[in-house]
Design an enzyme around this catalytic site. Structure first.
Site, PDB file in Angstrom:
ATOM      1  N   SER A  88       0.824  -1.026   0.129  1.00 25.40           N
ATOM      2  CA  SER A  88      -0.140  -0.051  -0.143  1.00 25.40           C
ATOM      3  C   SER A  88       1.013   1.294   0.049  1.00 25.40           C
ATOM      4  CB  SER A  88      -1.083   0.108   1.114  1.00 25.40           C
ATOM      5  OG  SER A  88      -0.338   0.189   2.316  1.00 25.40           O
ATOM      6  N   ASN A  89       2.008   1.245   0.586  1.00 24.64           N
ATOM      7  CA  ASN A  89       2.949   2.410   0.559  1.00 24.64           C
ATOM      8  C   ASN A  89       3.469   2.543  -0.816  1.00 24.64           C
ATOM      9  OD1 ASN A  89       3.550   3.882   3.207  1.00 24.64           O
ATOM     10  ND2 ASN A  89       3.323   1.670   3.887  1.00 24.64           N
ATOM     11  N   ILE A 107      15.824  -8.043   7.022  1.00 20.82           N
ATOM     12  CA  ILE A 107      17.061  -7.272   7.368  1.00 20.82           C
ATOM     13  C   ILE A 107      18.081  -7.308   6.558  1.00 20.82           C
ATOM     14  CG2 ILE A 107      18.402  -7.124   9.343  1.00 20.82           C
ATOM     15  CD1 ILE A 107      16.493  -8.147  11.366  1.00 20.82           C
ATOM     16  N   LEU A 108      18.664  -6.122   6.074  1.00 25.99           N
ATOM     17  CA  LEU A 108      19.752  -6.018   5.228  1.00 25.99           C
ATOM     18  C   LEU A 108      21.177  -6.052   5.878  1.00 25.99           C
ATOM     19  CD1 LEU A 108      17.789  -3.472   3.299  1.00 25.99           C
ATOM     20  CD2 LEU A 108      18.372  -5.538   2.666  1.00 25.99           C
ATOM     21  N   HIS A 126       8.622   3.509   8.802  1.00 27.51           N
ATOM     22  CA  HIS A 126       8.302   2.425  10.002  1.00 27.51           C
ATOM     23  C   HIS A 126       7.093   2.936  10.817  1.00 27.51           C
ATOM     24  CE1 HIS A 126       9.623  -0.230  13.233  1.00 27.51           C
ATOM     25  NE2 HIS A 126       9.155   0.696  14.221  1.00 27.51           N
TER      26      HIS A 126
HETATM   27  C1  GRF Z   1       3.712  -0.596   6.916  1.00 34.04           C
HETATM   28  O1  GRF Z   1       2.895  -0.378   8.051  1.00 34.04           O
HETATM   29  C2  GRF Z   1       5.392  -0.200   6.850  1.00 34.04           C
HETATM   30  O2  GRF Z   1       5.517   0.936   7.704  1.00 34.04           O
HETATM   31  C3  GRF Z   1       5.759  -1.557   7.439  1.00 34.04           C
HETATM   32  O3  GRF Z   1       5.030  -2.544   7.122  1.00 34.04           O
HETATM   33  C4  GRF Z   1       3.810  -2.092   6.455  1.00 34.04           C
HETATM   34  C5  GRF Z   1       3.820  -2.319   5.032  1.00 34.04           C
HETATM   35  O4  GRF Z   1       2.482  -2.010   4.437  1.00 34.04           O
HETATM   36  N1  GRF Z   1       7.238  -1.179   7.382  1.00 34.04           N
HETATM   37  P1  GRF Z   1       2.442  -1.909   2.875  1.00 34.04           P
HETATM   38  O5  GRF Z   1       2.946  -3.291   2.339  1.00 34.04           O
HETATM   39  O6  GRF Z   1       3.009  -0.592   2.393  1.00 34.04           O
HETATM   40  O7  GRF Z   1       1.131  -1.906   2.802  1.00 34.04           O
END
Ligand code: GRF
Length: 212
Positions: A13-14, A88-89, A105
């Site tokens: 979604s991001n 984790i990278l 985050h």
């Molecule tokens: C988000 O809450 C992000 O902050 C965390 O994992 C989730 C990923 O969500 N690191 P999406 O895949 O972007 O929907």
């Protein structure tokens, strides 16, 4: 025009918010460590180049990270955006992209680094929670902070309801942070601190519960 590569592991979604944000950059590719990540289909539907580098195909983190870096570097990106990328990278990978690698985050760092951030915030009874975009350094969730958004924690919140409100803010601040990076309005300086040449606009303070 700057080029970005987005790394995902799942829902995306991001990533989708970044695709919809009409950013001043070319989204060169979306890369996942899981072939079944839903976000890959969303990217493909928008004509974005996608690839999978499956961590399961590699014996250790170093060889996975080398393969991932090779796939990223095919696109020569200016910014590498971790958007729900759940691996984790290695320090070597992180150093290779110093100043170019950013993460989102779901907490107000440095509080609640790691996982289960919403559950932990609810357990602690904090009144304000949120999300953070930061440059990635070898310290997990510990890199220099670019932007944060805060939300009120309601008395009837569940991890799901709180997560949904935080996620809404994630989508807003990630697009903003990547826009700044693409316009070279924000960068990581030699001292490892976030520098900026843009005017700071303080928004209203969030006080919760509100004053009466
Ligand atoms: C988000 O809450 C992000 O902050 C965390 O994992 C989730 C990923 O969500 N690191 P999406 O895949 O972007 O929907």
């Amino acid at each position: 025009m700057k080029k970005i590569v987005i790394l995902i592991s799942g829902r995306g979604s991001n990533m989708q918010a970044l695709l919809e944000a009409k950013l001043p950059c070319k989204i060169a590719a979306v890369i996942s460590n899981r072939a079944d990540a839903q976000g890959l289909q969303i990217a493909q539907a928008q004509g974005i180049s996608t690839a999978t580098v499956a961590h399961k195909d590699y014996a250790d983190r170093a060889s996975f990270d080398a393969a991932l870096a090779a796939e990223i570097d095919r696109h020569a990106p200016d910014v590498v955006v971790l958007a729900g990328f759940m691996r984790i990278l290695t320090d070597g990978f992180v150093e290779r992209y110093r100043g170019k690698l950013v993460n989102i985050h779901p907490s107000l760092l440095p509080s609640y680094a790691g996982t289960h951030t919403h559950e932990r915030a609810l357990q602690d009874g904090v009144k304000i929670h949120g999300c953070t975009v930061h440059f990635v350094t070898p310290t997990l969730d510990g890199g220099p902070i670019i932007i944060q958004a805060a939300v009120a924690v309601l008395s009837n919140d569940t991890p799901d309801s709180l997560s949904a409100r935080v996620l809404h803010e994630e989508h807003r601040i990630y697009a903003q942070a990547v826009r700044w990076l693409c316009r070279e309005q924000v960068w990581l300086n030699e001292d490892g601190r976030v520098a900026s040449n843009r005017l700071e606009q303080p928004g209203p303070a969030l006080v919760f519960p509100g004053l009466s």
